[in-house]
Design an enzyme around this catalytic site. Structure first.
Site, mmCIF file in Angstrom:
data_model
loop_
_atom_site.group_PDB
_atom_site.id
_atom_site.type_symbol
_atom_site.label_atom_id
_atom_site.label_comp_id
_atom_site.label_asym_id
_atom_site.label_seq_id
_atom_site.Cartn_x
_atom_site.Cartn_y
_atom_site.Cartn_z
ATOM 1 N N ARG A 60 -22.877 0.675 7.073
ATOM 2 C CA ARG A 60 -23.512 1.439 5.993
ATOM 3 C C ARG A 60 -22.491 1.816 4.921
ATOM 4 O O ARG A 60 -22.795 1.830 3.731
ATOM 5 C CB ARG A 60 -24.156 2.702 6.580
ATOM 6 C CG ARG A 60 -24.988 3.481 5.582
ATOM 7 C CD ARG A 60 -25.802 4.564 6.264
ATOM 8 N NE ARG A 60 -26.587 5.313 5.292
ATOM 9 C CZ ARG A 60 -26.576 6.633 5.179
ATOM 10 N NH1 ARG A 60 -25.835 7.361 6.003
ATOM 11 N NH2 ARG A 60 -27.296 7.236 4.268
ATOM 12 N N HIS A 64 -22.917 1.027 0.934
ATOM 13 C CA HIS A 64 -22.878 2.086 -0.077
ATOM 14 C C HIS A 64 -21.715 1.880 -1.047
ATOM 15 O O HIS A 64 -21.827 2.225 -2.227
ATOM 16 C CB HIS A 64 -22.755 3.451 0.598
ATOM 17 C CG HIS A 64 -24.058 3.988 1.088
ATOM 18 N ND1 HIS A 64 -24.497 5.261 0.806
ATOM 19 C CD2 HIS A 64 -25.033 3.421 1.842
ATOM 20 C CE1 HIS A 64 -25.689 5.457 1.353
ATOM 21 N NE2 HIS A 64 -26.020 4.347 2.011
ATOM 22 N N ASP A 65 -20.617 1.330 -0.566
ATOM 23 C CA ASP A 65 -19.480 1.061 -1.445
ATOM 24 C C ASP A 65 -19.834 -0.030 -2.447
ATOM 25 O O ASP A 65 -19.636 0.135 -3.655
ATOM 26 C CB ASP A 65 -18.262 0.646 -0.621
ATOM 27 C CG ASP A 65 -17.036 0.402 -1.491
ATOM 28 O OD1 ASP A 65 -16.731 1.282 -2.330
ATOM 29 O OD2 ASP A 65 -16.397 -0.651 -1.354
ATOM 30 N N VAL A 68 -22.282 0.703 -5.457
ATOM 31 C CA VAL A 68 -21.829 1.647 -6.481
ATOM 32 C C VAL A 68 -20.463 1.194 -6.999
ATOM 33 O O VAL A 68 -19.470 1.276 -6.276
ATOM 34 C CB VAL A 68 -21.735 3.081 -5.922
ATOM 35 C CG1 VAL A 68 -21.248 4.047 -7.004
ATOM 36 C CG2 VAL A 68 -23.090 3.526 -5.384
ATOM 37 N N GLY A 70 -19.287 -1.669 -7.219
ATOM 38 C CA GLY A 70 -18.777 -2.879 -6.583
ATOM 39 C C GLY A 70 -17.988 -2.606 -5.317
ATOM 40 O O GLY A 70 -17.697 -1.461 -4.955
ATOM 41 N N ASP A 72 -15.095 -2.051 -3.863
ATOM 42 C CA ASP A 72 -13.733 -1.689 -4.263
ATOM 43 C C ASP A 72 -13.178 -0.493 -3.496
ATOM 44 O O ASP A 72 -12.171 0.097 -3.902
ATOM 45 C CB ASP A 72 -13.684 -1.402 -5.762
ATOM 46 C CG ASP A 72 -14.528 -0.190 -6.166
ATOM 47 O OD1 ASP A 72 -15.273 0.326 -5.296
ATOM 48 O OD2 ASP A 72 -14.453 0.229 -7.342
ATOM 49 N N SER A 74 -14.123 2.402 -3.438
ATOM 50 C CA SER A 74 -14.186 3.665 -4.178
ATOM 51 C C SER A 74 -14.870 4.746 -3.352
ATOM 52 O O SER A 74 -14.644 5.942 -3.566
ATOM 53 C CB SER A 74 -14.909 3.473 -5.517
ATOM 54 O OG SER A 74 -16.183 2.894 -5.338
ATOM 55 N N ASN A 89 -24.555 10.274 -0.184
ATOM 56 C CA ASN A 89 -23.468 9.827 0.691
ATOM 57 C C ASN A 89 -23.021 10.874 1.709
ATOM 58 O O ASN A 89 -22.198 10.581 2.580
ATOM 59 C CB ASN A 89 -22.257 9.399 -0.149
ATOM 60 C CG ASN A 89 -22.476 8.059 -0.831
ATOM 61 O OD1 ASN A 89 -23.212 7.205 -0.318
ATOM 62 N ND2 ASN A 89 -21.860 7.877 -1.987
ATOM 63 N N HIS A 191 -30.626 -2.379 9.761
ATOM 64 C CA HIS A 191 -31.199 -1.157 10.338
ATOM 65 C C HIS A 191 -31.482 -1.308 11.827
ATOM 66 O O HIS A 191 -31.828 -0.330 12.491
ATOM 67 C CB HIS A 191 -32.478 -0.775 9.592
ATOM 68 C CG HIS A 191 -32.226 -0.162 8.253
ATOM 69 N ND1 HIS A 191 -33.229 0.156 7.365
ATOM 70 C CD2 HIS A 191 -31.064 0.194 7.635
ATOM 71 C CE1 HIS A 191 -32.710 0.678 6.263
ATOM 72 N NE2 HIS A 191 -31.394 0.704 6.409
ATOM 73 N N THR A 192 -31.327 -2.511 12.339
ATOM 74 C CA THR A 192 -31.509 -2.727 13.778
ATOM 75 C C THR A 192 -30.503 -1.921 14.597
ATOM 76 O O THR A 192 -30.748 -1.615 15.766
ATOM 77 C CB THR A 192 -31.405 -4.222 14.126
ATOM 78 O OG1 THR A 192 -31.766 -4.411 15.495
ATOM 79 C CG2 THR A 192 -29.998 -4.757 13.927
ATOM 80 N N ASP A 243 -34.063 1.675 15.180
ATOM 81 C CA ASP A 243 -34.707 0.652 16.005
ATOM 82 C C ASP A 243 -35.023 1.292 17.355
ATOM 83 O O ASP A 243 -34.117 1.538 18.149
ATOM 84 C CB ASP A 243 -33.773 -0.547 16.179
ATOM 85 C CG ASP A 243 -34.364 -1.644 17.054
ATOM 86 O OD1 ASP A 243 -35.398 -1.398 17.712
ATOM 87 O OD2 ASP A 243 -33.794 -2.746 17.077
ATOM 88 N N ASP A 251 -29.864 -7.545 16.431
ATOM 89 C CA ASP A 251 -30.780 -8.666 16.665
ATOM 90 C C ASP A 251 -31.957 -8.583 15.692
ATOM 91 O O ASP A 251 -31.951 -7.775 14.764
ATOM 92 C CB ASP A 251 -31.271 -8.656 18.115
ATOM 93 C CG ASP A 251 -31.964 -7.347 18.503
ATOM 94 O OD1 ASP A 251 -32.336 -6.573 17.585
ATOM 95 O OD2 ASP A 251 -32.130 -7.092 19.709
#
Length: 323
Positions: A60, A64-65, A68, A70, A72, A74, A89, A191-192, A243, A251
């Protein structure tokens, strides 16, 4: 919006996307730090065996990196006004950050490798490694990213998908990064092994605009399970698996859950309830190989988003601070 319009939108945005991958290649550190992959893998494996949360947290964090400014790193920068302090975040698990920090320290302890490998590349490698450790596919990671110098709360707003997004909103956001509808559905499969705080979906089981206050697209038995795990006024820090079947295995069960009305977020379940994306969900549900191949293609494309090169970035000595 018709399927034809969705595909045309993807094509147009692909032409104008800020994705830059010309500097990336798997052997980028062949001469400077040839064993970087095994060093990172060892550190990640050790962290993974301490807690499984390492896997979803790192995956995750990478997403998220990249969405936002790219890919990098950040998101790693620490200050009162940095990306990680954005409301979107604050739920990022600390184990993801700790995984990168520990891997960076392991790399820097090796002669010749200190301050040679970017935090952005370490995060990309760690993401691949946690996916494999959780039973997912191995893939070559393209390397050569530099670390960004900018990280602000303001930069996060409107750049991350929300739990209540419909397909048009999801597709528009992913398409900005050159990602197709198929990529979107494949990446959602992460999200599994994901988890979520109850507050992120409580409106679907308590305050939905329906007679019984429950989202009608949720399997009624699953809704009751969710109400048991997430009663009203529960501590907002409580989290549950996304899940309900194979929470610790990477999976294709996520897609089988969607077929049964067991998508935790609206943005999950919409992938099946919307006719434009249902066929891809059904394909991935019935063919794990097709899902794995599509996921590898999608996360490779994600790793090319907004890459910093040349004077655009640096190799941070400390992942939490600019040099």
């Amino acid at each position: 919006m018709t399927p034809q319009t969705l595909h045309f939108l993807s094509f147009l945005l692909l032409l104008t996307t800020t994705t830059t991958s010309y500097a990336l290649h798997a052997n980028y550190y062949h001469n400077s730090c040839p064993n970087v992959e095994s060093i990172v893998r060892s550190a990640v494996k050790q962290k993974f065996h301490q807690t499984f949360v390492t896997a979803p947290a790192t995956l995750r964090l990478f997403f998220h990196d990249c969405f936002v400014q790219g890919c990098d790193a950040s998101i790693m920068l620490a200050s009162r006004k940095s990306e990680k302090e954005s409301p979107d975040n604050l739920s990022l698990a600390g184990d993801g950050f700790d995984t990168v920090i520990k891997a960076k320290a392991a790399v820097d302890r090796v002669r010749g490798c200190k301050n040679v490998v970017s935090c952005a590349d370490i995060l990309a490698l760690a993401t691949r490694d946690v996916i494999v450790l959780a039973g997912g596919p191995y893939y070559a990671v393209e390397l050569g990213r530099l670390d960004g110098r900018s990280s602000t709360i303001a930069s996060v707003k409107y750049h991350l998908p929300q739990p209540d997004f419909n397909l048009d909103q999801l597709h528009a956001m992913f398409a900005k990064h050159g990602l197709t509808l198929r990529d979107l559905i494949a990446l959602s499969g992460a999200h599994t092994i994901g988890f979520s705080h109850c507050s992120r979906f409580s409106n679907r089981i308590y305050n939905f605009r329906s007679k019984n206050k429950i989202d009608p697209t949720i399997n009624p038995y699953y809704a009751k399970q969710l109400q048991t795990m997430c009663p009203k006024n529960i501590d907002r820090r409580v989290a549950i698996n996304m899940d309900p079947t194979t929470a610790h295995i990477f999976d294709n069960t996520y897609y089988k859950n969607l077929q049964q009305g067991k998508g935790l977020f609206t943005s999950d379940q919409i992938l099946f309830t919307d006719q434009r994306s249902r066929s891809i969900v059904n394909l991935f549900a019935s063919n794990n190989k097709a899902f794995r191949q599509a996921f590898v293609a999608a996360i490779t494309k994600l790793g090319r988003v907004g890459v910093k090169t040349g004077r655009q970035g640096e190799i941070r000595h400390d992942c939490a601070m600019v040099n």
